[in-house]
Design a protein around this motif. Structure first.
Motif, short mmCIF file in Angstrom:
data_model
loop_
_atom_site.label_atom_id
_atom_site.label_comp_id
_atom_site.label_asym_id
_atom_site.label_seq_id
_atom_site.Cartn_x
_atom_site.Cartn_y
_atom_site.Cartn_z
N ALA A 123 0.85 -1.18 0.00
CA ALA A 123 0.00 0.00 0.00
C ALA A 123 0.89 1.24 0.00
O ALA A 123 2.00 1.21 0.54
CB ALA A 123 -0.91 0.01 1.23
N ASP A 124 0.40 2.31 -0.62
CA ASP A 124 1.11 3.59 -0.64
C ASP A 124 0.82 4.31 0.66
O ASP A 124 -0.34 4.58 0.99
CB ASP A 124 0.63 4.41 -1.84
N TRP A 125 1.87 4.60 1.40
CA TRP A 125 1.75 5.34 2.66
C TRP A 125 2.42 6.69 2.48
O TRP A 125 3.57 6.89 2.85
CB TRP A 125 2.42 4.59 3.80
N GLY A 126 1.70 7.63 1.88
CA GLY A 126 2.22 8.98 1.74
C GLY A 126 3.51 9.06 0.94
O GLY A 126 4.44 9.74 1.34
N GLY A 127 3.57 8.37 -0.18
CA GLY A 127 4.75 8.42 -1.03
C GLY A 127 5.74 7.29 -0.81
O GLY A 127 6.68 7.14 -1.57
N PHE B 39 9.92 -1.25 2.71
CA PHE B 39 9.46 0.11 2.47
C PHE B 39 10.34 0.72 1.38
O PHE B 39 11.56 0.63 1.44
CB PHE B 39 9.54 0.93 3.76
N SER B 40 9.67 1.29 0.36
CA SER B 40 10.38 1.82 -0.81
C SER B 40 9.63 3.04 -1.32
O SER B 40 8.42 3.16 -1.10
CB SER B 40 10.40 0.78 -1.93
N PRO B 41 10.31 3.95 -2.03
CA PRO B 41 9.60 5.08 -2.63
C PRO B 41 8.51 4.56 -3.58
O PRO B 41 8.77 3.75 -4.47
CB PRO B 41 10.69 5.82 -3.40
#
Length: 122
Positions: free
Chosen positions: A22-26, A102-104
């Motif tokens: 999921a995308d967590w703020g970028g 966690f990754s961009p």
């Protein structure tokens, strides 16, 4: 809504490879499971130096990950260890492995698109 593994969308779900995130703020948060023998080198072909160009931070829950860098350096990340991989790496899994990462987000979406294309997944 609180994110849990059970409600993360699945980006890739084929035999031996499950990527949920999921995308967590970028930043893309991910829960990944890889079967013993999975090697990302073939699906990274076509990227610069045929290696992943996305930085990743993570934690191995179970199993281990073999990492090879473009300069030829290698490392093994085992259960209970955290890691940072800069751009220019490839990974393989000598045993069944579960990990969080966690990754961009923007870069990770592009990488997943490339990997899916190599795997023939729409």
């Amino acid at each position: 809504m609180r994110e849990t593994i059970e409600n993360l969308p699945t980006a890739i779900g084929v035999e031996g490879v499950t990527v949920q995130g999921a995308d967590w703020g970028g930043m893309m948060s991910g829960h990944l499971r890889m079967a013993r023998g999975v090697d990302f080198a073939p699906v990274l072909q076509g990227l610069p130096n045929d290696h992943c160009q996305v930085p990743h931070w993570g934690y191995v829950i179970e199993g281990r990950i073999e990492v090879v860098y473009t300069d030829g350096a290698t490392e093994t990340v085992k259960a209970g260890e955290v890691y940072y991989w800069p751009p220019g790496h490839s990974v393989s899994f000598p045993e069944d492995t579960a990990y969080v990462e966690f990754s961009p987000a923007k870069e990770m979406v592009a990488l997943l698109g490339h990997v899916k294309g190599k795997m023939g997944i729409e």
